[in-house]
Design a protein around this motif. Sequence first.
Motif, PDB file in Angstrom:
ATOM      1  N   ALA A  67      -4.453  -1.453   7.505  1.00  0.00           N
ATOM      2  CA  ALA A  67      -4.170  -0.229   6.757  1.00  0.00           C
ATOM      3  C   ALA A  67      -3.040  -0.469   5.757  1.00  0.00           C
ATOM      4  O   ALA A  67      -3.100   0.012   4.622  1.00  0.00           O
ATOM      5  CB  ALA A  67      -3.809   0.902   7.709  1.00  0.00           C
ATOM      6  N   ILE A  68      -2.022  -1.214   6.159  1.00  0.00           N
ATOM      7  CA  ILE A  68      -0.923  -1.525   5.244  1.00  0.00           C
ATOM      8  C   ILE A  68      -1.432  -2.378   4.082  1.00  0.00           C
ATOM      9  O   ILE A  68      -1.108  -2.114   2.913  1.00  0.00           O
ATOM     10  CB  ILE A  68       0.224  -2.219   5.990  1.00  0.00           C
ATOM     11  N   ILE A  69      -2.232  -3.383   4.401  1.00  0.00           N
ATOM     12  CA  ILE A  69      -2.784  -4.240   3.350  1.00  0.00           C
ATOM     13  C   ILE A  69      -3.670  -3.415   2.410  1.00  0.00           C
ATOM     14  O   ILE A  69      -3.575  -3.548   1.182  1.00  0.00           O
ATOM     15  CB  ILE A  69      -3.563  -5.413   3.972  1.00  0.00           C
ATOM     16  N   GLY A  70      -4.515  -2.568   2.970  1.00  0.00           N
ATOM     17  CA  GLY A  70      -5.373  -1.724   2.141  1.00  0.00           C
ATOM     18  C   GLY A  70      -4.575  -0.766   1.282  1.00  0.00           C
ATOM     19  O   GLY A  70      -4.910  -0.533   0.122  1.00  0.00           O
ATOM     20  N   GLY A  71      -3.503  -0.212   1.834  1.00  0.00           N
ATOM     21  CA  GLY A  71      -2.648   0.685   1.054  1.00  0.00           C
ATOM     22  C   GLY A  71      -1.974  -0.027  -0.103  1.00  0.00           C
ATOM     23  O   GLY A  71      -1.868   0.525  -1.203  1.00  0.00           O
ATOM     24  N   LEU A  72      -1.529  -1.241   0.139  1.00  0.00           N
ATOM     25  CA  LEU A  72      -0.899  -2.010  -0.942  1.00  0.00           C
ATOM     26  C   LEU A  72      -1.906  -2.356  -2.038  1.00  0.00           C
ATOM     27  O   LEU A  72      -1.584  -2.276  -3.232  1.00  0.00           O
ATOM     28  CB  LEU A  72      -0.262  -3.281  -0.389  1.00  0.00           C
ATOM     29  N   ILE A  73      -3.104  -2.723  -1.636  1.00  0.00           N
ATOM     30  CA  ILE A  73      -4.143  -3.015  -2.630  1.00  0.00           C
ATOM     31  C   ILE A  73      -4.471  -1.749  -3.427  1.00  0.00           C
ATOM     32  O   ILE A  73      -4.618  -1.790  -4.657  1.00  0.00           O
ATOM     33  CB  ILE A  73      -5.389  -3.601  -1.950  1.00  0.00           C
ATOM     34  N   GLY A  74      -4.564  -0.624  -2.739  1.00  0.00           N
ATOM     35  CA  GLY A  74      -4.824   0.646  -3.419  1.00  0.00           C
ATOM     36  C   GLY A  74      -3.702   1.049  -4.356  1.00  0.00           C
ATOM     37  O   GLY A  74      -3.932   1.579  -5.434  1.00  0.00           O
ATOM     38  N   LEU A  75      -2.463   0.790  -3.942  1.00  0.00           N
ATOM     39  CA  LEU A  75      -1.318   1.107  -4.793  1.00  0.00           C
ATOM     40  C   LEU A  75      -1.330   0.263  -6.064  1.00  0.00           C
ATOM     41  O   LEU A  75      -1.108   0.775  -7.166  1.00  0.00           O
ATOM     42  CB  LEU A  75      -0.020   0.878  -4.020  1.00  0.00           C
ATOM     43  N   ILE A  76      -1.614  -1.016  -5.914  1.00  0.00           N
ATOM     44  CA  ILE A  76      -1.696  -1.898  -7.084  1.00  0.00           C
ATOM     45  C   ILE A  76      -2.826  -1.451  -8.009  1.00  0.00           C
ATOM     46  O   ILE A  76      -2.661  -1.414  -9.237  1.00  0.00           O
ATOM     47  CB  ILE A  76      -1.869  -3.361  -6.629  1.00  0.00           C
ATOM     48  N   ALA A  77      -3.970  -1.083  -7.423  1.00  0.00           N
ATOM     49  CA  ALA A  77      -5.089  -0.611  -8.237  1.00  0.00           C
ATOM     50  C   ALA A  77      -4.748   0.688  -8.956  1.00  0.00           C
ATOM     51  O   ALA A  77      -5.093   0.865 -10.131  1.00  0.00           O
ATOM     52  CB  ALA A  77      -6.324  -0.421  -7.352  1.00  0.00           C
ATOM     53  N   ALA A  78      -4.058   1.599  -8.277  1.00  0.00           N
ATOM     54  CA  ALA A  78      -3.688   2.872  -8.901  1.00  0.00           C
ATOM     55  C   ALA A  78      -2.711   2.656 -10.055  1.00  0.00           C
ATOM     56  O   ALA A  78      -2.836   3.289 -11.107  1.00  0.00           O
ATOM     57  CB  ALA A  78      -3.085   3.809  -7.860  1.00  0.00           C
ATOM     58  N   ILE A  79      -1.752   1.777  -9.860  1.00  0.00           N
ATOM     59  CA  ILE A  79      -0.795   1.475 -10.940  1.00  0.00           C
ATOM     60  C   ILE A  79      -1.517   0.837 -12.108  1.00  0.00           C
ATOM     61  O   ILE A  79      -1.287   1.188 -13.270  1.00  0.00           O
ATOM     62  CB  ILE A  79       0.340   0.587 -10.418  1.00  0.00           C
ATOM     63  N   TRP A  80      -2.417  -0.101 -11.809  1.00  0.00           N
ATOM     64  CA  TRP A  80      -3.167  -0.768 -12.871  1.00  0.00           C
ATOM     65  C   TRP A  80      -4.032   0.228 -13.640  1.00  0.00           C
ATOM     66  O   TRP A  80      -4.080   0.189 -14.872  1.00  0.00           O
ATOM     67  CB  TRP A  80      -4.016  -1.883 -12.268  1.00  0.00           C
ATOM     68  N   LEU A  81      -4.702   1.136 -12.924  1.00  0.00           N
ATOM     69  CA  LEU A  81      -5.540   2.134 -13.592  1.00  0.00           C
ATOM     70  C   LEU A  81      -4.711   3.108 -14.417  1.00  0.00           C
ATOM     71  O   LEU A  81      -5.129   3.547 -15.495  1.00  0.00           O
ATOM     72  CB  LEU A  81      -6.370   2.903 -12.567  1.00  0.00           C
ATOM     73  N   GLN A  82      -3.524   3.453 -13.940  1.00  0.00           N
ATOM     74  CA  GLN A  82      -2.661   4.368 -14.681  1.00  0.00           C
ATOM     75  C   GLN A  82      -2.159   3.726 -15.978  1.00  0.00           C
ATOM     76  O   GLN A  82      -2.092   4.373 -17.008  1.00  0.00           O
ATOM     77  CB  GLN A  82      -1.473   4.766 -13.795  1.00  0.00           C
ATOM     78  N   ARG A  83      -1.814   2.463 -15.891  1.00  0.00           N
ATOM     79  CA  ARG A  83      -1.297   1.774 -17.078  1.00  0.00           C
ATOM     80  C   ARG A  83      -2.403   1.435 -18.064  1.00  0.00           C
ATOM     81  O   ARG A  83      -2.170   1.358 -19.271  1.00  0.00           O
ATOM     82  CB  ARG A  83      -0.557   0.510 -16.677  1.00  0.00           C
ATOM     83  N   ALA A  84      -3.621   1.219 -17.569  1.00  0.00           N
ATOM     84  CA  ALA A  84      -4.740   0.864 -18.447  1.00  0.00           C
ATOM     85  C   ALA A  84      -5.247   2.076 -19.227  1.00  0.00           C
ATOM     86  O   ALA A  84      -5.833   1.926 -20.293  1.00  0.00           O
ATOM     87  CB  ALA A  84      -5.890   0.257 -17.624  1.00  0.00           C
ATOM     88  N   GLY A  85      -5.035   3.262 -18.684  1.00  0.00           N
ATOM     89  CA  GLY A  85      -5.601   4.469 -19.299  1.00  0.00           C
ATOM     90  C   GLY A  85      -4.743   5.101 -20.259  1.00  0.00           C
ATOM     91  O   GLY A  85      -4.119   5.250 -21.090  1.00  0.00           O
TER      92      GLY A  85
END
Length: 54
Positions: A36-54
């Motif tokens: 769950a911690i690993i998945g949360g970190l991956i999700g956090l990185i993806a959310a930051i990447w999507l926010q910066r890309a948009g």
Amino acid sequence: MIVIVTTLLGGAWGAMLARRRNGNRYDIAQYAVVFAIIGGLIGLIAAIWLQRAG
């Protein structure tokens, strides 16, 4: 939202993996928390990447 989903999916995947390897309840809980911690970190990185890309 993506962080919550990836955290829950990671926890479920970890619990299934530990159960498949015939772990006891402590093994299942530990795998679920770690994944769950690993998945949360991956999700956090993806959310930051999507926010910066948009």
